[in-house]
Motif scaffolding. Structure first.
Motif, PDB file in Angstrom:
ATOM      1  N   HIS A   4       1.268  -1.437   0.220  1.00  0.00           N
ATOM      2  CA  HIS A   4      -0.203   0.496   0.235  1.00  0.00           C
ATOM      3  C   HIS A   4       0.862   0.817  -0.268  1.00  0.00           C
ATOM      4  CE1 HIS A   4      -3.619  -1.661   0.637  1.00  0.00           C
ATOM      5  NE2 HIS A   4      -3.972  -2.833   1.074  1.00  0.00           N
ATOM      6  N   GLN A   5       1.851   1.283   0.330  1.00  0.00           N
ATOM      7  CA  GLN A   5       2.587   2.577   0.703  1.00  0.00           C
ATOM      8  C   GLN A   5       3.850   2.118  -0.432  1.00  0.00           C
ATOM      9  OE1 GLN A   5       4.409   0.909   4.537  1.00  0.00           O
ATOM     10  NE2 GLN A   5       5.533   2.683   4.551  1.00  0.00           N
ATOM     11  N   GLN A   6       4.224   1.190  -1.389  1.00  0.00           N
ATOM     12  CA  GLN A   6       4.587   1.477  -2.760  1.00  0.00           C
ATOM     13  C   GLN A   6       3.755   2.409  -3.799  1.00  0.00           C
ATOM     14  OE1 GLN A   6       5.971  -2.773  -2.750  1.00  0.00           O
ATOM     15  NE2 GLN A   6       7.984  -2.383  -2.480  1.00  0.00           N
ATOM     16  N   GLN A   7       1.990   1.595  -3.321  1.00  0.00           N
ATOM     17  CA  GLN A   7       1.569   2.212  -4.537  1.00  0.00           C
ATOM     18  C   GLN A   7       0.928   3.868  -4.071  1.00  0.00           C
ATOM     19  OE1 GLN A   7      -1.750  -0.648  -3.429  1.00  0.00           O
ATOM     20  NE2 GLN A   7      -0.978  -1.719  -4.081  1.00  0.00           N
ATOM     21  N   LYS A  11       0.427   7.134  -7.056  1.00  0.00           N
ATOM     22  CA  LYS A  11      -0.512   7.300  -7.186  1.00  0.00           C
ATOM     23  C   LYS A  11      -1.119   8.303  -5.513  1.00  0.00           C
ATOM     24  CE  LYS A  11      -3.596   2.952  -5.732  1.00  0.00           C
ATOM     25  NZ  LYS A  11      -3.973   4.019  -4.587  1.00  0.00           N
ATOM     26  N   LYS A  12      -2.012   8.874  -6.582  1.00  0.00           N
ATOM     27  CA  LYS A  12      -2.632   9.394  -5.225  1.00  0.00           C
ATOM     28  C   LYS A  12      -3.094   8.532  -4.178  1.00  0.00           C
ATOM     29  CE  LYS A  12      -5.378  13.592  -7.550  1.00  0.00           C
ATOM     30  NZ  LYS A  12      -6.340  14.419  -7.594  1.00  0.00           N
ATOM     31  N   ILE A  13      -2.885   8.887  -2.919  1.00  0.00           N
ATOM     32  CA  ILE A  13      -2.528   8.462  -1.331  1.00  0.00           C
ATOM     33  C   ILE A  13      -4.753   8.008  -1.455  1.00  0.00           C
ATOM     34  CG2 ILE A  13      -2.540   8.077   0.881  1.00  0.00           C
ATOM     35  CD1 ILE A  13      -0.110   9.599  -0.092  1.00  0.00           C
ATOM     36  N   HIS A  76     -11.147  -1.813   2.549  1.00  0.00           N
ATOM     37  CA  HIS A  76     -10.719  -1.934   1.219  1.00  0.00           C
ATOM     38  C   HIS A  76     -10.405  -1.556   1.021  1.00  0.00           C
ATOM     39  CE1 HIS A  76     -13.134   1.065  -1.929  1.00  0.00           C
ATOM     40  NE2 HIS A  76     -13.679   1.343  -0.788  1.00  0.00           N
ATOM     41  N   PRO A  77     -10.179  -2.711  -0.622  1.00  0.00           N
ATOM     42  CA  PRO A  77      -8.803  -2.176  -1.007  1.00  0.00           C
ATOM     43  C   PRO A  77      -8.496  -1.581  -1.600  1.00  0.00           C
ATOM     44  CG  PRO A  77     -10.576  -3.035  -3.037  1.00  0.00           C
ATOM     45  CD  PRO A  77     -11.334  -3.013  -1.481  1.00  0.00           C
ATOM     46  N   GLU A  78      -8.684   0.110  -1.540  1.00  0.00           N
ATOM     47  CA  GLU A  78      -8.788   1.566  -1.962  1.00  0.00           C
ATOM     48  C   GLU A  78      -7.845   2.103  -0.870  1.00  0.00           C
ATOM     49  OE1 GLU A  78     -11.244   3.180  -5.287  1.00  0.00           O
ATOM     50  OE2 GLU A  78     -11.917   1.495  -5.967  1.00  0.00           O
ATOM     51  N   VAL A  79      -8.454   2.340   0.371  1.00  0.00           N
ATOM     52  CA  VAL A  79      -7.693   2.582   1.121  1.00  0.00           C
ATOM     53  C   VAL A  79      -6.189   2.267   1.570  1.00  0.00           C
ATOM     54  CG1 VAL A  79      -7.602   2.659   3.703  1.00  0.00           C
ATOM     55  CG2 VAL A  79     -10.192   2.707   2.041  1.00  0.00           C
ATOM     56  N   ASP A  80      -5.626   3.448   1.139  1.00  0.00           N
ATOM     57  CA  ASP A  80      -3.921   3.689   1.778  1.00  0.00           C
ATOM     58  C   ASP A  80      -3.544   3.982   2.812  1.00  0.00           C
ATOM     59  OD1 ASP A  80      -3.332   2.456  -1.401  1.00  0.00           O
ATOM     60  OD2 ASP A  80      -3.949   4.284  -1.710  1.00  0.00           O
ATOM     61  N   LEU A  81      -4.378   4.713   3.124  1.00  0.00           N
ATOM     62  CA  LEU A  81      -3.877   5.211   4.523  1.00  0.00           C
ATOM     63  C   LEU A  81      -5.265   5.719   6.078  1.00  0.00           C
ATOM     64  CD1 LEU A  81      -2.277   7.781   6.730  1.00  0.00           C
ATOM     65  CD2 LEU A  81      -3.226   9.292   4.728  1.00  0.00           C
ATOM     66  N   VAL A  82      -5.704   5.324   6.597  1.00  0.00           N
ATOM     67  CA  VAL A  82      -6.962   5.375   7.542  1.00  0.00           C
ATOM     68  C   VAL A  82      -6.227   6.571   8.610  1.00  0.00           C
ATOM     69  CG1 VAL A  82      -7.792   3.714   9.323  1.00  0.00           C
ATOM     70  CG2 VAL A  82      -6.210   2.814   7.827  1.00  0.00           C
ATOM     71  N   VAL A  83      -7.472   7.314   8.717  1.00  0.00           N
ATOM     72  CA  VAL A  83      -7.240   8.060   9.194  1.00  0.00           C
ATOM     73  C   VAL A  83      -8.031   8.136  10.346  1.00  0.00           C
ATOM     74  CG1 VAL A  83      -7.562  11.089  10.341  1.00  0.00           C
ATOM     75  CG2 VAL A  83      -6.387  10.037   7.532  1.00  0.00           C
ATOM     76  N   ILE A  84      -7.429   8.209  11.603  1.00  0.00           N
ATOM     77  CA  ILE A  84      -7.856   7.916  13.265  1.00  0.00           C
ATOM     78  C   ILE A  84      -8.397   9.126  13.526  1.00  0.00           C
ATOM     79  CG2 ILE A  84      -8.301   6.736  15.489  1.00  0.00           C
ATOM     80  CD1 ILE A  84      -6.280   4.684  14.454  1.00  0.00           C
ATOM     81  N   ALA A 101      -3.877  -4.750   8.769  1.00  0.00           N
ATOM     82  CA  ALA A 101      -3.622  -4.731   7.584  1.00  0.00           C
ATOM     83  C   ALA A 101      -2.950  -4.081   6.849  1.00  0.00           C
ATOM     84  CB  ALA A 101      -4.929  -4.253   7.554  1.00  0.00           C
ATOM     85  N   GLY A 102      -1.789  -4.061   7.264  1.00  0.00           N
ATOM     86  CA  GLY A 102      -0.852  -3.375   5.523  1.00  0.00           C
ATOM     87  C   GLY A 102      -0.946  -2.068   5.911  1.00  0.00           C
ATOM     88  N   LYS A 103      -1.775  -1.202   6.622  1.00  0.00           N
ATOM     89  CA  LYS A 103      -2.163  -0.063   5.902  1.00  0.00           C
ATOM     90  C   LYS A 103      -1.732   1.208   7.014  1.00  0.00           C
ATOM     91  CE  LYS A 103      -5.264  -1.797   3.637  1.00  0.00           C
ATOM     92  NZ  LYS A 103      -7.220  -1.536   3.320  1.00  0.00           N
ATOM     93  N   MET A 104      -1.381   2.294   6.340  1.00  0.00           N
ATOM     94  CA  MET A 104      -0.811   3.654   7.020  1.00  0.00           C
ATOM     95  C   MET A 104      -1.321   3.864   7.750  1.00  0.00           C
ATOM     96  SD  MET A 104       1.370   5.161   3.539  1.00  0.00           S
ATOM     97  CE  MET A 104       0.148   5.552   2.706  1.00  0.00           C
ATOM     98  N   VAL A 105      -1.067   4.233   9.028  1.00  0.00           N
ATOM     99  CA  VAL A 105      -2.690   5.436   9.823  1.00  0.00           C
ATOM    100  C   VAL A 105      -1.863   6.573  10.519  1.00  0.00           C
ATOM    101  CG1 VAL A 105      -3.284   4.050  11.995  1.00  0.00           C
ATOM    102  CG2 VAL A 105      -2.018   2.553  11.016  1.00  0.00           C
ATOM    103  N   TYR A 106      -2.667   7.533  10.503  1.00  0.00           N
ATOM    104  CA  TYR A 106      -2.509   8.645  10.640  1.00  0.00           C
ATOM    105  C   TYR A 106      -3.522   8.872  12.008  1.00  0.00           C
ATOM    106  CZ  TYR A 106      -3.162  13.897  11.074  1.00  0.00           C
ATOM    107  OH  TYR A 106      -3.833  15.156  10.834  1.00  0.00           O
ATOM    108  N   SER A 107      -3.234   8.670  13.388  1.00  0.00           N
ATOM    109  CA  SER A 107      -3.564   9.054  14.024  1.00  0.00           C
ATOM    110  C   SER A 107      -4.085  10.109  14.598  1.00  0.00           C
ATOM    111  CB  SER A 107      -3.327   8.351  15.507  1.00  0.00           C
ATOM    112  OG  SER A 107      -4.646   8.022  16.878  1.00  0.00           O
ATOM    113  N   GLU A 108      -5.622  10.439  15.953  1.00  0.00           N
ATOM    114  CA  GLU A 108      -4.937  12.164  16.141  1.00  0.00           C
ATOM    115  C   GLU A 108      -4.404  11.829  17.113  1.00  0.00           C
ATOM    116  OE1 GLU A 108      -5.714  14.880  16.009  1.00  0.00           O
ATOM    117  OE2 GLU A 108      -7.511  14.828  14.481  1.00  0.00           O
ATOM    118  N   TRP A 109      -3.996  13.194  17.939  1.00  0.00           N
ATOM    119  CA  TRP A 109      -3.175  12.935  19.378  1.00  0.00           C
ATOM    120  C   TRP A 109      -4.634  12.845  20.201  1.00  0.00           C
ATOM    121  CZ3 TRP A 109       0.927  11.473  21.897  1.00  0.00           C
ATOM    122  CH2 TRP A 109       1.100  12.234  22.702  1.00  0.00           C
TER     123      TRP A 109
END
Length: 378
Positions: A4-7, A11-13, A76-84, A101-109
């Motif tokens: 997912h990170q390579q993709q 392309k657009k994330i 979801h196969p099109e999700v590269d970055l999960v935002v919490i 799941a091997g997805k990138m993660v952006y979590s709020e503090w």
């Protein structure tokens, strides 16, 4: 690096945002979604909420699939970055599922309910080779970034000391049910954990990390009334705090935060040097991470402070973002930094390992207040 990170580098994330209910709009709807929609490196591909009705409403509002649970969004196969972007008590479970799941993660503090949770997530992400990001975005304020550069250029000479005072907006004697959990010291969203650490992270970004801290945190409003129904709750989360410490550079740093708002500046941050000073202020909202900041300075023979205009390059990467929380909260610049890291293979955006450092600082401050003993910061 995961697939997912390579993709995402080519392309657009694809971004999936958790906590995007349009019927009860919170931070995701106000700031995250406008930022993702405006920046060229991203595309919103999925949202999730807590029930089917709000998920359907979100799908219609944002034109992407809407899920009523985070597990389906993560898969979801099109999700590269999960935002919490929901309350902190859910951060650990969601981030763990995304990492697995091997997805990138952006979590709020904050990242978790404890340093142990944060450390576990950082360790797991490192082992899995998953990129992570923690929402400590005060450093992306153009005023703060320009102040940092001015100091590096010698504008105020050698830094001697700094004093930061601010207001937390809430933690007053009356609140609404939505914010009641912030008055519980064990709920993970206290004044220190939220407004305080966001501001201190900005201070550390400009001036460096702490070597040691002393602190006093107090509950000055022992009860809070819930305006929705007139009930009252006992307050256990401190609503006033004073932190004094020495940075690794030797700079003396004092931070004061209190509940409510001010009749003057809601935030005033003074940085004193051997040849001048810089002052950063906010007229309304002492939460450094999500308010527009103004910068003033004076040096040498100057008798007063003058406004310092922020040069255009500090806002170049967010010109496409409309006025509103996505811009004023610095969320847009955080996403721009994240995208640059992924494009260039750098690691400038705060990650889960950085979050662990701030959780450890939180622990040191709490221990210093409880024991009255100065703490060495790890």
């Amino acid at each position: 690096m995961s697939n997912h990170q390579q993709q995402a580098n080519h392309k657009k994330i694809g971004v999936g945002i958790i906590g995007a209910s349009p019927s009860n709009p919170g931070w995701a709807v106000a700031a995250h979604i406008p930022a993702v929609q405006a920046l060229p490196d991203f595309r919103l591909v999925a949202v999730s909420t807590s029930n089917r009705e709000s998920a359907d409403a979100a799908a219609e509002a944002f034109g992407v699939p809407g899920f009523d649970n985070y597990q389906d969004l993560i898969q979801h196969p099109e999700v590269d970055l999960v935002v919490i972007a929901i309350n902190v008590q859910y951060h650990y479970d969601i981030a763990l599922a995304a990492i697995e799941a091997g997805k990138m993660v952006y979590s709020e503090w904050p990242l978790g309910m404890s340093t142990e949770q944060a450390q576990d997530l950082a360790n797991r992400a490192k082992e899995a080779g998953v990129r992570t990001f923690i929402g400590l975005q005060a450093r992306y304020s153009p005023a703060i970034q320009h102040a940092r550069d001015l100091i590096a250029q010698g504008y105020i000479g050698n830094v001697l000391a700094t004093t930061l005072s601010g207001t937390g907006l809430i933690w007053e004697p009356v609140t609404i049910r939505k914010f009641a959990y912030t008055y519980d010291v064990n709920a993970g969203a206290t004044m220190l954990a939220s407004a305080g650490l966001h501001a201190i992270d900005g201070l550390n970004y400009v001036l460096g990390d702490y070597d040691n801290v002393s602190a006093k945190l107090e509950v000055r409003h022992p009860e809070v009334q819930i305006a929705d129904d007139g009930t009252t709750l006992k307050v256990t989360a401190p609503d006033h705090m004073a932190i004094i410490g020495t940075l690794e550079s030797g700079v003396l740093a004092t931070t004061l935060y209190r509940s409510g708002t001010s009749r003057d500046f809601d935030l005033r941050w003074e940085i004193i040097g051997t040849d001048g000073e810089l002052v950063i202020t906010a007229d309304f909202n002492g939460n450094m991470q999500n308010t527009e900041l103004k910068l003033r300075g004076g040096k040498g023979e100057d008798k007063t402070l003058g406004e310092i205009v922020i040069p255009d390059p500090y806002t170049e990467d967010i010109k496409s973002i409309p006025e509103g929380p996505a811009r004023s909260s610095n969320i847009g610049k955080f996403y721009a930094s994240l995208a640059k890291d992924l494009r260039e293979g750098t690691n400038e955006t705060p990650d889960f390992a950085h979050a662990v450092k701030r959780h450890l600082l939180y622990d040191a401050i709490m221990t210093a207040s409880r024991t009255g003993v100065e703490q060495k910061v790890n």
